[in-house]
Design an enzyme around this catalytic site. Structure first.
Site, PDB file in Angstrom:
ATOM      1  N   GLY A 121       0.790  -1.222   0.000  1.00  0.00           N
ATOM      2  CA  GLY A 121       0.000   0.000   0.000  1.00  0.00           C
ATOM      3  C   GLY A 121       0.820   1.268   0.000  1.00  0.00           C
ATOM      4  O   GLY A 121       1.987   1.300  -0.385  1.00  0.00           O
ATOM      5  N   CYS A 123       2.001   3.068   2.538  1.00  0.00           N
ATOM      6  CA  CYS A 123       3.114   3.118   3.494  1.00  0.00           C
ATOM      7  C   CYS A 123       4.396   2.577   2.887  1.00  0.00           C
ATOM      8  O   CYS A 123       5.441   3.224   2.925  1.00  0.00           O
ATOM      9  CB  CYS A 123       2.760   2.347   4.759  1.00  0.00           C
ATOM     10  N   THR A 229      -8.728  -0.197   2.486  1.00  0.00           N
ATOM     11  CA  THR A 229      -8.358   0.469   1.231  1.00  0.00           C
ATOM     12  C   THR A 229      -7.488   1.697   1.403  1.00  0.00           C
ATOM     13  O   THR A 229      -7.036   2.286   0.430  1.00  0.00           O
ATOM     14  CB  THR A 229      -9.631   0.862   0.458  1.00  0.00           C
ATOM     15  N   GLY A 363      -2.462  16.634   4.429  1.00  0.00           N
ATOM     16  CA  GLY A 363      -3.142  15.475   4.995  1.00  0.00           C
ATOM     17  C   GLY A 363      -3.589  14.490   3.933  1.00  0.00           C
ATOM     18  O   GLY A 363      -3.201  14.580   2.764  1.00  0.00           O
ATOM     19  N   ASP A 410      -6.847   3.832   7.509  1.00  0.00           N
ATOM     20  CA  ASP A 410      -7.215   5.181   7.077  1.00  0.00           C
ATOM     21  C   ASP A 410      -8.653   5.264   6.579  1.00  0.00           C
ATOM     22  O   ASP A 410      -9.257   6.336   6.587  1.00  0.00           O
ATOM     23  CB  ASP A 410      -6.280   5.652   5.963  1.00  0.00           C
ATOM     24  N   HIS A 546      22.961   1.135  31.126  1.00  0.00           N
ATOM     25  CA  HIS A 546      23.675   2.411  31.198  1.00  0.00           C
ATOM     26  C   HIS A 546      25.004   2.281  30.473  1.00  0.00           C
ATOM     27  O   HIS A 546      25.697   1.278  30.627  1.00  0.00           O
ATOM     28  CB  HIS A 546      23.917   2.793  32.655  1.00  0.00           C
TER      29      HIS A 546
END
Length: 595
Positions: A121, A123, A229, A363, A410, A546
């Site tokens: 897709g 991405c 989709t 967007g 989406d 650490h």
């Protein structure tokens, strides 16, 4: 590749009985060539990944469909309900559809995906994966050009150059490679890949095909159907896209040329990431933002630091509170792009810009046209999203559940991130298998892969303060700086901060926000804590190696303090007049009586 090998090894270890009799004619159609274009599948923003839990549950009676070239060791099951061709059909195979397919196979379901464009897709092919390749290359260029930073570590470099075509090729090859891995992982598990755009012809029936191709397509039935989709770039009215001088992220990822000056409409994730790429490669950037501040949606304190680290000191300027009401495309190197700016409040034209190129990053819109949702008595909302409930079940026009139909990613608009789509797909599969599951979207992390990175999960400080006021609880805020982290200082990357929002009465984690080195990797300890309902009391005892960047979160949680609870009565005091040192926990009074 490693995960794919595990899938294939697992699949090869399963005994395969002799092929069963041929199934319906649909299984003979999907070996057709891949189409040139059609259906994007999942949203922009987050890194693609293979779902990590790939071992298969015990399978039912197995069968192989005819005329299908099965990978060696592929797992093929027969639909549990013989009324249907499949237990599950997924329309779209982006990260969301892929994650749902793998999880469904784990449950022993017979699965097919219908994909009209590319496996992976948006991405994988036109979004988060290739953009990270561009950011990685641009980040190296920025690092090598920062002679002052390198000199502080005793490193000297000569002039730095890059090959634009080589950078673009790196992004294209990465996308192609990962898309191939996703496809092979599906084939290795016996998931049928059907080619074409799909539409409903009934509650349990889908028709698919490619316009103008009579040799590709057909109809399939399934007990369950997932709509996955995805989305496409949203382009506001008045902005014609020519793909050269006026373009979206889909075009920008190809990096076909580098304009000297580019205007970016929108300063969210996509706009910020591309500004990082462009400025590192020598392009000047102008942001055009409709609201009064850059980076809408981010925590305000993170916004301020991001503006200092990502905007100031770079060749970037901006116009806020305005919209681009008219954009006239140009000709590369010959004619500029002309952008008309209109004030959001007065609606009057206040300025115009002439730039070499204009990128539209306003967007994304759901890709739900052509699904023929009327066949299942439902329709999208005014923005094009498919209505669903918390279990991802599609709702009809009367608000009732459409049996066996789900929508993720989406296309439903709940949280337009690729990894959110995958999580929703897994949740949907759980629900269709009779195990009620609701995804907590406040536990889903988000990241912006700039240099330095930004990440967050849960509520912003403004939203947390509003909730605290509404529910009448004390809000705790803990902060720490990357300047206090030894690993960050070793890399001369001390710019950055982290912030924790929590309830001081219960220790519930409401939100975590990070800007700094590898912030996108650090956020997951916080997001997983929220998902597992861990409080700050629980997580502050975690041990971190650490020196590592993970200690930024360690310091953050250790700095969180709850309001003091009422003092507990010492056990010995209850027995001996108040001179003891023990604590009185529930039930210890009876123990005292016994003693």
């Amino acid at each position: 590749t490693m995960i794919l090998n595990r899938v294939q090894q697992r699949a090869a270890g399963l005994a395969s009985p002799a092929p069963a009799a041929a199934s319906s004619a649909f299984s003979q159609r999907h070996a057709a060539p891949r189409p040139a274009a059609s259906l994007p599948a999942v949203g922009f923003a987050a890194p693609a990944r293979l779902h990590s839990s790939l071992s298969c549950s015990p399978l039912r009676k197995q069968a192989q469909t005819p005329r299908r070239s099965q990978p060696r060791g592929a797992v093929v099951t027969q639909a549990a309900d013989q009324k249907y061709d499949y237990d599950l059909v997924i329309i779209g195979c982006g990260v969301g559809g892929h994650g749902a397919a793998l999880h469904a196979v784990e449950q022993g379901m017979k699965v097919a995906v219908i994909e009209g464009h590319d496996i992976g897709g948006t991405c994988v092919n036109r979004g988060c994966v290739p953009s990270k390749a561009l950011l990685a290359a641009a980040g190296r260029v920025r690092e090598f050009k920062n002679q002052q930073h390198l000199k502080a570590m005793g490193i000297q470099v000569g002039s730095v150059s890059f090959d634009r075509e080589g950078v673009a090729q790196h992004a294209a090859q990465l996308a192609s490679g990962i898309a191939g891995n996703l496809k092979r992982s599906l084939e290795a598990l016996g998931v049928d890949i059907l080619i074409g755009s799909a539409k409903f012809v009934g509650t349990n029936k889908v028709k698919y095909g490619i316009t103008g191709r009579v040799d590709v397509g057909g109809e399939v039935t399934a007990k369950n159907i997932i709509i996955a989709t995805g989305s496409v770039p949203f382009v506001p009215p008045g902005i014609p896209i020519d793909g050269k001088t006026v373009f979206t992220s889909d075009h920008a990822l190809k990096l076909e040329w580098l304009p000297q000056w580019v205007a970016i409409i929108g300063s969210g994730y996509i706009g910020l990431e591309f500004s990082d790429v462009y400025t590192a490669l020598g392009t000047e950037v102008t942001f055009i933002e409709a609201v009064d501040n850059l980076m809408p949606g981010f925590d305000k304190e993170i916004q301020r630091m991001a503006q200092r680290l990502l905007i100031q000191g770079r060749p970037i300027d901006y116009h806020t509170g305005v919209i681009a009401t008219k954009v006239t495309p140009g000709v590369p190197g010959v004619k500029p792009v002309v952008i008309e700016l209109t004030d959001m409040k007065t609606k009057k034209v206040v300025d115009s810009l002439e730039v070499d190129a204009c990128m539209v990053a306003t967007g994304r819109s759901p890709y739900t046209n052509g699904l023929n949702l009327s066949a299942i008595n439902t329709e999208t909302d005014r923005r094009g999203f498919v209505p669903v409930n918390e279990k991802m079940e599609v709702l009809d026009k009367d608000g009732k559940v459409v049996p066996g139909v789900y929508c993720i990613g989406d296309a439903n608009g709940k949280y337009m991130l690729a990894h959110a789509a995958s999580a929703q797909g897994i949740s949907a599969v759980e629900n269709m298998n009779g195990r009620p599951h609701v995804l907590n979207h406040l536990s889903v992390p988000a990241a912006c892969f700039t240099h330095p990175e930004i990440s967050f999960v849960g509520l912003t400080q403004d939203a947390a303060e509003e909730q605290a006021k509404e529910k009448n609880f004390p809000l705790g805020i803990s902060k720490t700086s990357f300047k206090a982290n030894s690993k960050a200082l070793a890399e001369k990357e001390g710019d950055g901060m982290a912030k924790l929002l929590y309830r001081k009465d219960t220790g519930e984690i409401l939100g975590v926000h990070i800007i700094g080195l590898h912030a996108a990797d650090l956020i997951h300890e916080a997001s997983n804590a929220i998902a597992m309902k861990q409080s700050v009391q629980d997580i502050k005892f975690n041990v971190h190696a650490h020196p590592t960047l993970s200690e930024v979160l360690d310091e953050l949680f250790k700095a969180a303090h709850l309001e003091k609870a009422p003092a507990k009565t010492p056990v010995a005091a209850s027995l001996n007049g108040g001179n003891g040192q023990g604590w009185q926990w529930p039930g210890t009074a009876k123990l005292g009586e016994m003693l």
